[in-house]
Design an enzyme around this catalytic site. Structure first.
Site, PDB file in Angstrom:
ATOM      1  N   ASP A   1       0.833  -1.372  -0.085  1.00 58.16           N
ATOM      2  CA  ASP A   1      -0.079  -0.067   0.220  1.00 58.16           C
ATOM      3  C   ASP A   1       0.828   1.089  -0.028  1.00 58.16           C
ATOM      4  O   ASP A   1       2.077   1.260  -0.492  1.00 58.16           O
ATOM      5  CB  ASP A   1      -0.861  -0.258   0.976  1.00 58.16           C
ATOM      6  CG  ASP A   1      -2.214   0.472   1.006  1.00 58.16           C
ATOM      7  OD1 ASP A   1      -2.365   1.735   0.657  1.00 58.16           O
ATOM      8  OD2 ASP A   1      -3.123  -0.106   0.654  1.00 58.16           O
TER       9      ASP A   1
ATOM     10  N   HIS B   1      -3.706   6.027   3.704  1.00 59.65           N
ATOM     11  CA  HIS B   1      -4.229   4.643   3.429  1.00 59.65           C
ATOM     12  C   HIS B   1      -3.578   3.409   3.914  1.00 59.65           C
ATOM     13  O   HIS B   1      -4.373   2.487   4.450  1.00 59.65           O
ATOM     14  CB  HIS B   1      -4.563   4.731   1.681  1.00 59.65           C
ATOM     15  CG  HIS B   1      -5.204   3.762   1.238  1.00 59.65           C
ATOM     16  ND1 HIS B   1      -5.036   2.335   0.971  1.00 59.65           N
ATOM     17  CD2 HIS B   1      -6.583   3.719   0.930  1.00 59.65           C
ATOM     18  CE1 HIS B   1      -6.074   1.957   0.434  1.00 59.65           C
ATOM     19  NE2 HIS B   1      -7.248   2.658   0.476  1.00 59.65           N
TER      20      HIS B   1
ATOM     21  N   SER C   1     -11.330  -0.940   0.670  1.00 59.44           N
ATOM     22  CA  SER C   1     -10.208  -0.988   1.023  1.00 59.44           C
ATOM     23  C   SER C   1      -9.864  -1.272   2.620  1.00 59.44           C
ATOM     24  O   SER C   1      -8.939  -1.850   3.340  1.00 59.44           O
ATOM     25  CB  SER C   1      -9.380   0.257   0.904  1.00 59.44           C
ATOM     26  OG  SER C   1      -9.247   0.793  -0.444  1.00 59.44           O
TER      27      SER C   1
END
Length: 440
Positions: free
Chosen positions: A71, A112, A274
């Site tokens: 990620d 994220h 996600s």
């Protein structure tokens, strides 16, 4: 949104505190109870109870299993992740060598990877306080990649290299919380994903979000043998905005009202598949810890075969919900028959490559020096024909006399002889005719 969430949680804690209106009351204060005030962050993680994660913890919390998070990077110095990250690397060319520097052109992207990691394996800040992940004793690998224009390295190359690195450094579960918004994928992913499957890694992939522009499932969620996760809301109904629906979805998990730890250590509210993916990746880690002898196909089989049917699910496997909503306790504790092949696809990646790429297999990943081929002795070539001597093109050559002129003369001579014979016969016939005519 984060500030609003924190404010609401703080207000809820204050309202639940007794004695605020008794400051002017002469009645003796009640003896303090032994029941601690619930932590607002921990109680907001509704999926822990609803998905049976808390019950599964009675068997295992994921110790001994490693989850690779490919990620935007997992931030360092996060209290809830202290001791969780066992290593990492950067594949963007612009991050830190250990993958611990969050990357991204905006705050959402930079946060994220840390959000994802905290959902999978955060440790909390105490026994019942702070955010805790689904597998709080599992280890994490932080693989930072650059999305969009952050990196000059091609995105497909970053992902392929990160997958191979993860496998080589002990990843049991690999989490991919991104999509390319296209069904096809680069050929370098053939080799990388096959390398993960050949080394018994469970690859968990997010289905994508409609609100993020993903109107149909795209790669890597279209690659055979990966475990694709769709999203549902708190009522177990399909999340139309925070999830994409499609035939490759295997299971569903919450994608609404999620929490995550940001790079600054704050608790953030977010949504999307996600977040659904690392919840399932955490459950895969629990299954692997409880059943260390199972291969990846059977780990996935326990997850999909014990999933609960969603309220609006149609049939055994629904293109919206997959096999259903995950149940961590059932996946860890129920008796599940073994399978000999992947339960989520009818065709393996190797077969897909042979059919669609026209090759025999996805190709092998080279992880060591290339061996030097041994020399091969070939027989000597025959000698070349001698060059032809120069000749006048207007004069006949021996070949043309033999192959053209002589045959043509023979045919001409035979024709002349035939013609002479015909003329002679004709004259004799005419002479005989004239003699008969004169005697009558």
């Amino acid at each position: 949104m984060r500030a609003t969430l924190v404010a609401l949680l703080a207000m809820g804690a204050l309202a639940a505190t007794p004695g605020a209106a008794m400051a002017v009351d002469e009645t003796p204060s009640p003896e303090p109870t032994s029941t601690p005030t619930p932590d607002p962050v921990r109680t907001s993680e509704y999926w822990l109870e609803e998905l049976g994660v808390v019950d599964a913890w009675e068997t295992t919390r994921g110790e001994g299993v490693t989850i690779a998070v490919i990620d935007s990077g997992i931030a360092a110095d996060i209290e809830e992740l202290e001791g969780a990250v066992a290593g990492g690397a950067d594949f963007s060319g612009v991050g830190s060598d250990d993958g611990r520097t969050p990357l991204g052109a905006d705050a959402h992207t930079r946060s994220h990877g840390t959000w994802v990691a905290s959902l999978a394996a955060a440790r909390g800040t105490g026994e019942d306080t702070g955010m805790i992940g689904v597998a709080p004793e599992a280890k994490l690998l932080s693989l930072s990649i650059g999305f969009g224009s952050v990196s000059e390295v091609p995105f497909s190359e970053q992902v392929a290299d990160a997958i191979i690195w993860s496998v080589d450094h002990g990843a049991d579960v690999i989490n991919l919380s991104f999509t390319t918004n296209q069904t096809a994928w680069d050929e370098s992913w053939d080799r990388a994903f096959q390398y993960a499957f050949d080394h018994d890694a469970v690859v968990v992939v997010a289905a994508g979000n409609r609100d993020g522009g993903t109107t149909m499932i795209g790669a890597p969620a279209t690659i055979p043998e990966v475990l694709v996760v769709g999203g549902v809301d708190q009522d177990g109904k399909a999340s139309r905005g925070a999830s994409t629906q499609g035939g490759t979805i295997a299971v569903s998990a919450p994608s609404e009202a999620l929490l995550g730890i940001g790079p600054a250590g704050d608790v953030d509210s977010w949504r999307g598949t996600s977040g659904s993916a690392p919840i399932v990746a955490g459950i895969a880690a629990l299954v692997r810890a409880a059943h260390p002898d199972l291969d990846a196909d059977n780990v996935i089989n326990r997850i999909v075969s014990t999933a609960r049917h969603a309220p609006e699910q149609q049939g055994e496997r629904d293109p919206i919900y997959g096999f259903g909503i995950i149940d961590a306790e059932a996946a860890v504790t129920e008796r599940v028959p073994l399978v000999a092949e992947s339960p989520v696809t009818d065709v393996t990646l190797e077969e897909w490559v042979r059919i669609n790429r026209g090759g025999d297999d996805p190709g092998e990943v080279e992880t060591g020096p290339t061996p030097t081929p041994e020399p091969v002795n070939l027989p000597a070539l025959p000698p070349l024909d001698p060059p032809a001597e120069a000749a006048n093109p207007y004069l006949p050559s021996p070949e043309s006399l033999r192959e053209v002129t002589l045959p043509l003369m023979a045919v001409t001579a035979a024709g002349i002889l035939v013609l002479l014979g015909v003329v002679a016969v004709s004259r004799r016939f005419r002479s005989n005719h004239d003699s008969h005519g004169s005697s009558s």
